[in-house]
Design a protein around this motif. Structure first.
Motif, mmCIF file in Angstrom:
data_model
loop_
_atom_site.group_PDB
_atom_site.id
_atom_site.type_symbol
_atom_site.label_atom_id
_atom_site.label_comp_id
_atom_site.label_asym_id
_atom_site.label_seq_id
_atom_site.Cartn_x
_atom_site.Cartn_y
_atom_site.Cartn_z
ATOM 1 N N ARG A 22 0.822 -1.207 0.000
ATOM 2 C CA ARG A 22 0.000 0.000 0.000
ATOM 3 C C ARG A 22 0.858 1.260 0.000
ATOM 4 N N ARG A 23 1.965 1.215 0.714
ATOM 5 C CA ARG A 23 2.842 2.379 0.774
ATOM 6 C C ARG A 23 3.376 2.733 -0.612
ATOM 7 N N THR A 24 3.787 1.721 -1.342
ATOM 8 C CA THR A 24 4.284 1.946 -2.692
ATOM 9 C C THR A 24 3.183 2.464 -3.600
ATOM 10 N N LEU A 25 1.975 1.942 -3.426
ATOM 11 C CA LEU A 25 0.833 2.386 -4.222
ATOM 12 C C LEU A 25 0.562 3.873 -4.021
ATOM 13 N N ARG A 26 0.573 4.325 -2.773
ATOM 14 C CA ARG A 26 0.349 5.743 -2.496
ATOM 15 C C ARG A 26 1.477 6.609 -3.042
ATOM 16 N N ALA A 27 2.705 6.125 -2.928
ATOM 17 C CA ALA A 27 3.856 6.922 -3.360
ATOM 18 C C ALA A 27 3.878 7.137 -4.866
ATOM 19 N N ARG A 28 3.341 6.172 -5.622
ATOM 20 C CA ARG A 28 3.421 6.253 -7.080
ATOM 21 C C ARG A 28 2.124 6.697 -7.743
ATOM 22 N N PHE A 29 1.118 6.989 -6.946
ATOM 23 C CA PHE A 29 -0.190 7.300 -7.523
ATOM 24 C C PHE A 29 -0.110 8.520 -8.448
ATOM 25 N N ARG A 30 0.524 9.595 -7.979
ATOM 26 C CA ARG A 30 0.583 10.819 -8.790
ATOM 27 C C ARG A 30 1.360 10.593 -10.084
ATOM 28 N N SER A 31 2.498 9.910 -10.001
ATOM 29 C CA SER A 31 3.311 9.675 -11.201
ATOM 30 C C SER A 31 2.564 8.821 -12.214
ATOM 31 N N CYS A 32 1.838 7.810 -11.737
ATOM 32 C CA CYS A 32 1.069 6.967 -12.651
ATOM 33 C C CYS A 32 -0.084 7.749 -13.283
ATOM 34 N N ALA A 33 -0.716 8.641 -12.502
ATOM 35 C CA ALA A 33 -1.794 9.469 -13.055
ATOM 36 C C ALA A 33 -1.265 10.408 -14.131
ATOM 37 N N GLU A 34 -0.091 11.004 -13.898
ATOM 38 C CA GLU A 34 0.530 11.855 -14.923
ATOM 39 C C GLU A 34 0.838 11.066 -16.186
ATOM 40 N N ALA A 35 1.270 9.820 -16.025
ATOM 41 C CA ALA A 35 1.571 8.984 -17.188
ATOM 42 C C ALA A 35 0.317 8.715 -18.013
ATOM 43 N N ILE A 36 -0.804 8.423 -17.342
ATOM 44 C CA ILE A 36 -2.059 8.191 -18.057
ATOM 45 C C ILE A 36 -2.477 9.445 -18.816
ATOM 46 N N LEU A 37 -2.422 10.589 -18.149
ATOM 47 C CA LEU A 37 -2.826 11.846 -18.788
ATOM 48 C C LEU A 37 -1.952 12.143 -20.005
ATOM 49 N N ALA A 38 -0.645 11.913 -19.878
ATOM 50 C CA ALA A 38 0.272 12.194 -20.988
ATOM 51 C C ALA A 38 -0.002 11.279 -22.180
ATOM 52 N N THR A 39 -0.235 10.003 -21.933
ATOM 53 C CA THR A 39 -0.475 9.079 -23.046
ATOM 54 C C THR A 39 -1.796 9.378 -23.751
ATOM 55 N N VAL A 40 -2.840 9.681 -22.968
ATOM 56 C CA VAL A 40 -4.138 9.991 -23.580
ATOM 57 C C VAL A 40 -4.062 11.288 -24.378
ATOM 58 N N LEU A 41 -3.405 12.307 -23.832
ATOM 59 C CA LEU A 41 -3.261 13.569 -24.563
ATOM 60 C C LEU A 41 -2.440 13.383 -25.835
ATOM 61 N N ALA A 42 -1.420 12.537 -25.783
ATOM 62 C CA ALA A 42 -0.614 12.281 -26.978
ATOM 63 C C ALA A 42 -1.464 11.671 -28.086
ATOM 64 N N ILE A 43 -2.358 10.751 -27.719
ATOM 65 C CA ILE A 43 -3.272 10.163 -28.709
ATOM 66 C C ILE A 43 -4.174 11.242 -29.302
ATOM 67 N N CYS A 44 -4.760 12.047 -28.431
ATOM 68 C CA CYS A 44 -5.731 13.052 -28.887
ATOM 69 C C CYS A 44 -5.087 14.102 -29.785
ATOM 70 N N VAL A 45 -3.919 14.590 -29.403
ATOM 71 C CA VAL A 45 -3.247 15.627 -30.202
ATOM 72 C C VAL A 45 -2.840 15.072 -31.561
ATOM 73 N N SER A 46 -2.274 13.877 -31.577
ATOM 74 C CA SER A 46 -1.847 13.281 -32.850
ATOM 75 C C SER A 46 -3.033 13.064 -33.780
ATOM 76 N N ARG A 47 -4.139 12.564 -33.237
ATOM 77 C CA ARG A 47 -5.301 12.323 -34.077
ATOM 78 C C ARG A 47 -5.976 13.615 -34.499
ATOM 79 N N TYR A 48 -5.952 14.638 -33.631
ATOM 80 C CA TYR A 48 -6.532 15.936 -33.990
ATOM 81 C C TYR A 48 -5.790 16.546 -35.175
ATOM 82 N N LEU A 49 -4.489 16.339 -35.237
ATOM 83 C CA LEU A 49 -3.687 16.849 -36.346
ATOM 84 C C LEU A 49 -3.744 15.938 -37.572
#
Length: 375
Positions: A22-49
């Protein structure tokens, strides 16, 4: 060789077990959320162009996840430069390499040897190895698909590399700013992973033998790629090269253990990725929304492992790569086709088998040589 393989597998599963807390899960939650946001935005921007090769934008964003801003900026610049340089080399070499099997094999061997030597001897090693891998990818793709328009592929790769890099840098910067505003940012020491014993058995190799092993493995794969131009062989070619790209110390010493470990991580990560993808595909049912949810969940899991100890992090990287390449294809937004994952896994197995055989021969040769010297 068997002892090294057994040690690598044991360390990998030991590190994976140690990551589940659980400790590791809490410590990495923000970094994993940033990774999801970055990958989804990369898909959207590439397809928008309206770009093709959308997968490369997502891979570029994913490869920077978990890095500090300064490090991510440096790696991002190398990523863009490596994409540009590698595709240019591939475009120039493709017409020459396709003239005969001998030239094709020699070209692949020369590229791999030069790339590995430069990546381990010079600064900006990520740029050198990425340039080499993409050059090989372009040449082998042109041979497997003679009708492909390489200039369009190259330009899409350049733009997507920039999109993926800039998207992640923007997300990471926004995340750091938000943490500062919320007064939750503590610039302490980075999280330490589980301590694993690395009893490095066997000999060690320098930069030149390191590069030669890559050249021999790529030569064998190049001949097979020429005779059997299947979609999986470009991945096989880059697999043998990237697996060899492991850190060397200040004296240029390179450990066979690290290569064997990366081979295990690559096979386990991609094998697990394919199993999970096959289980998830019926749930997506061809739905764009469900596919996007699947990408978010699986990328989060991949990054959770990727941000862990070095004895398991590369497994998470390969798991994430399979997820991305399965759902994000060349000319469509999201897809539930698993064909790309099949081709990737076939290529990875071929590349690792070729590299394992070469490493085995080198190990046996080294043992015999040292045995004769001892006598």
């Amino acid at each position: 060789m068997c002892d090294t393989l057994s040690l690598a597998v044991r360390d990998t599963f030991g590190a994976l077990k140690a990551e589940l807390s659980r400790r590791t899960l809490r410590a990495r939650f923000r970094s994993c959320a940033e990774a999801i946001l970055a990958t989804v935005l990369a898909i959207c921007v590439s397809r928008y162009l309206g770009l093709t090769e959308t997968w490369w934008a997502v891979i570029c964003a994913f490869s920077l996840t978990g890095l500090a801003l300064k490090v991510a900026l440096d790696m991002g610049v190398q990523q863009i430069a490596g994409t540009f340089g590698g595709t240019i080399i591939g475009l120039m070499l493709s017409p020459v390499a396709s003239s005969s099997a001998v030239i094709f094999v020699l070209s692949m061997a020369g590229l791999s040897a030069a790339g590995l030597y430069l990546a381990t001897k010079r600064s900006m090693g990520y740029m050198w190895i990425l340039s080499t891998a993409l050059a090989i990818f372009v040449v082998t793709t042109a041979h497997a698909n003679p009708n492909v328009e390489l200039h369009g592929v190259a330009s899409s790769l350049w733009l997507n590399a920039s999109i993926g890099t800039l998207v992640y840098l923007g997300v990471a910067l926004a995340g750091s700013a938000a943490a500062l505003l919320c007064r939750r940012y503590e610039p302490g020491a980075p999280e330490s992973g589980p301590v694993m014993a690395h009893a490095l058995t066997g000999g060690e190799l320098g930069r030149v033998p390191h590069a030669m092993i890559g050249a021999i493995a790529l030569s064998a794969l190049a001949y097979l790629a020429w005779r059997y131009p299947l979609d999986g062989f470009p991945q096989a070619m880059t697999t043998a090269l990237v697996v060899l790209m492991v850190p060397v110390d200040a004296q240029g010493i390179w450990s066979p253990y690290r290569v064997v470990q990366r081979m295990c991580h690559r096979l386990l990560g991609c094998g697990l990725g394919c199993v999970v993808v096959l289980a998830v595909l019926p749930l997506t049912a061809g739905s764009l929304t469900y596919s996007l949810i699947a990408v978010c969940v699986l990328v989060w899991l991949a990054c959770y492992v990727r941000f862990g100890h070095s004895d398991v992090s590369y497994l998470g990287t390969q798991f994430g790569a399979v997820v991305i390449l399965t759902f994000v294809h060349d000319s469509v937004w999201l897809s539930d086709s698993v064909t790309v994952a099949y081709h990737r896994l076939v290529g990875i197995v071929a590349g690792n088998v070729a590299l394992a055989l070469v490493l085995l021969l080198v190990t046996v040769g080294s043992t015999l040589r040292f045995g004769r010297r001892a006598q």
